[in-house]
Design an enzyme around this catalytic site. Structure first.
Site, PDB file in Angstrom:
ATOM      1  N   PHE A   1     -16.331   5.028  43.770  1.00 21.86           N
ATOM      2  CA  PHE A   1     -16.877   4.398  42.567  1.00 21.86           C
ATOM      3  C   PHE A   1     -15.811   3.733  41.710  1.00 21.86           C
ATOM      4  O   PHE A   1     -16.102   2.756  41.020  1.00 21.86           O
ATOM      5  CB  PHE A   1     -17.578   5.449  41.683  1.00 21.86           C
ATOM      6  CG  PHE A   1     -18.806   6.062  42.269  1.00 21.86           C
ATOM      7  CD1 PHE A   1     -20.013   5.397  42.254  1.00 21.86           C
ATOM      8  CD2 PHE A   1     -18.748   7.334  42.835  1.00 21.86           C
ATOM      9  CE1 PHE A   1     -21.160   5.977  42.794  1.00 21.86           C
ATOM     10  CE2 PHE A   1     -19.889   7.921  43.375  1.00 21.86           C
ATOM     11  CZ  PHE A   1     -21.095   7.231  43.351  1.00 21.86           C
TER      12      PHE A   1
ATOM     13  N   ARG B   1     -34.467  -8.302  34.936  1.00 24.47           N
ATOM     14  CA  ARG B   1     -33.555  -7.536  35.777  1.00 24.47           C
ATOM     15  C   ARG B   1     -34.285  -6.342  36.395  1.00 24.47           C
ATOM     16  O   ARG B   1     -35.294  -5.865  35.887  1.00 24.47           O
ATOM     17  CB  ARG B   1     -32.355  -7.033  34.956  1.00 24.47           C
ATOM     18  CG  ARG B   1     -31.469  -8.163  34.401  1.00 24.47           C
ATOM     19  CD  ARG B   1     -30.741  -8.883  35.514  1.00 24.47           C
ATOM     20  NE  ARG B   1     -29.838  -9.904  35.000  1.00 24.47           N
ATOM     21  CZ  ARG B   1     -30.163 -11.194  34.876  1.00 24.47           C
ATOM     22  NH1 ARG B   1     -31.385 -11.604  35.190  1.00 24.47           N
ATOM     23  NH2 ARG B   1     -29.272 -12.053  34.432  1.00 24.47           N
TER      24      ARG B   1
ATOM     25  N   TYR C   1     -15.573 -10.183  38.997  1.00 24.70           N
ATOM     26  CA  TYR C   1     -16.052  -8.843  39.333  1.00 24.70           C
ATOM     27  C   TYR C   1     -16.725  -8.842  40.708  1.00 24.70           C
ATOM     28  O   TYR C   1     -16.391  -8.024  41.585  1.00 24.70           O
ATOM     29  CB  TYR C   1     -17.011  -8.341  38.262  1.00 24.70           C
ATOM     30  CG  TYR C   1     -17.745  -7.075  38.627  1.00 24.70           C
ATOM     31  CD1 TYR C   1     -17.066  -5.886  38.826  1.00 24.70           C
ATOM     32  CD2 TYR C   1     -19.138  -7.080  38.774  1.00 24.70           C
ATOM     33  CE1 TYR C   1     -17.747  -4.724  39.170  1.00 24.70           C
ATOM     34  CE2 TYR C   1     -19.815  -5.926  39.104  1.00 24.70           C
ATOM     35  CZ  TYR C   1     -19.123  -4.752  39.308  1.00 24.70           C
ATOM     36  OH  TYR C   1     -19.796  -3.609  39.649  1.00 24.70           O
TER      37      TYR C   1
ATOM     38  N   ALA D   1     -13.593   1.768  39.564  1.00 20.88           N
ATOM     39  CA  ALA D   1     -13.443   0.318  39.463  1.00 20.88           C
ATOM     40  C   ALA D   1     -13.607  -0.104  38.013  1.00 20.88           C
ATOM     41  O   ALA D   1     -14.127   0.646  37.186  1.00 20.88           O
ATOM     42  CB  ALA D   1     -14.483  -0.402  40.328  1.00 20.88           C
TER      43      ALA D   1
END
Length: 328
Positions: free
Chosen positions: A72, A220, A140, A74
């Site tokens: 994970f 979203r 990203y 990051a």
């Protein structure tokens, strides 16, 4: 079975650690606490280590006898990635290579990667499936795609099998109230809306209301963090059972607009939550919704929290009980 969880003190990582423990795994958390919280360390063993310290990572992997890894750790702010690309390539790509080198040398061959729907870029078709072209429009997304490409190469060269989970919008909180979302700074819509209900901000900004959507605001796919954590456990089992390297979208397939999210928060909290329309943000597509057929059919994953009100309720309970987050 010992599972290395990098970023295990973070939002999604801590919820996944809890699910791993429930399923009988032994999580070994590696986190430098730059984004994570000590208060989120409720299960497993913990090593305060940064992935840029390759020797320290190697010592943890070797001393703990790691069998598989879930990655994970990051940096995850799209806007910041555009203004500070070097930080993102270092944290997300170079540090991932450090980790992968250590795992390959140690003979660890099972790896679950926290990727993102940002690798797809602007949608050319909806809902987004795993075969959609990957053309990220921000740094990203690019840094995550770099790691996906390395994983595909390692599959060919070292029989290093991986699952790449491409998330949509992680949201909500542990229904037991032990874990929740605490980013600093906070950029996610649901916590920001709830901060208005808590009196921590005056209003919520809506970035554009002139999109080609039913109410003019962006849509979203919100995936509850516990459902997301369970997807990681299922991905790990898939690799344990000999599954090939594979990418999976993780989303509900249900889209909710910004205004629908705000309306949900009003219903759940009873607060009027004033809103203010501001100009669009550059690079915000009108709609991002997952096609999650693959993970449902191949991993048997089925999300529990599919309504925005159900997600909002768990988030509100966490934020109301922890108005200052973990306060660490």
């Amino acid at each position: 079975m010992k599972i290395l969880v990098t970023g295990g003190a973070g939002y999604i990582g801590s919820h996944t650690v809890k699910e791993l423990s429930k399923e009988g795994y032994r999580p070994v958390i590696l986190d430098n606490l730059s984004e994570g919280h000590r208060g989120a360390l409720t299960e497993g063993s913990f090593h305060e280590v940064s992935l840029d310290d390759r020797d320290a990572v190697k010592r943890v992997v070797e001393s703990e006898g790691i069998d598989a890894a879930i990655h994970f750790a990051a940096s995850c702010y799209v806007g910041e990635s555009m203004s500070d690309p070097l930080k993102y390539y270092r944290n997300n790509s170079i540090n991932a290579l450090n980790l992968l080198e250590v795992l390959v040398e140690a003979g660890v061959r099972k790896f679950v990667f926290s990727s993102t729907c940002a690798t797809y870029g602007d949608p050319v078709k909806l809902p987004l499936d795993e075969e959609h072209p990957q053309n990220p429009v921000n740094v990203y997304g690019e840094t995550k795609l770099v790691v996906e490409r390395v994983l595909r190469a390692l599959d060919r060269s070292h029989d290093f099998r991986s699952v790449m989970l491409r998330y949509f919008n992680a949201s909500g909180a542990d229904p037991d109230g032990r874990l929740g979302e605490d980013h600093r700074p906070e950029t996610h819509l649901i916590p920001l809306v709830l901060q208005v209900a808590l009196g921590q901000r005056k209003e919520i900004g809506v970035y554009g209301d002139d999109y080609d959507t039913p109410d003019g605001t962006c849509i979203r796919d919100y995936i509850h963090v516990v459902d997301l954590a369970q997807a990681h456990v299922r991905a790990l089992r898939y690799l344990e059972n000999g599954g090939d390297s594979r990418a999976f979208n993780v989303g509900t397939g249900n889209g909710f607009s910004v205004r629908e999210v705000i309306d949900s928060a009003r219903r759940i909290t009873g607060h009027p939550i004033p809103e203010r329309v501001t100009p669009r943000r550059e690079g915000d597509p009108a709609e991002l919704v997952a096609n999650s057929t693959r993970i449902r059919s191949e991993l048997g994953w089925d999300p529990e929290f599919t309504s925005i009100d159900a997600i909002m309720k768990t988030a509100w309970e966490w934020h109301r009980a922890h108005p200052d987050g973990y306060a660490d």
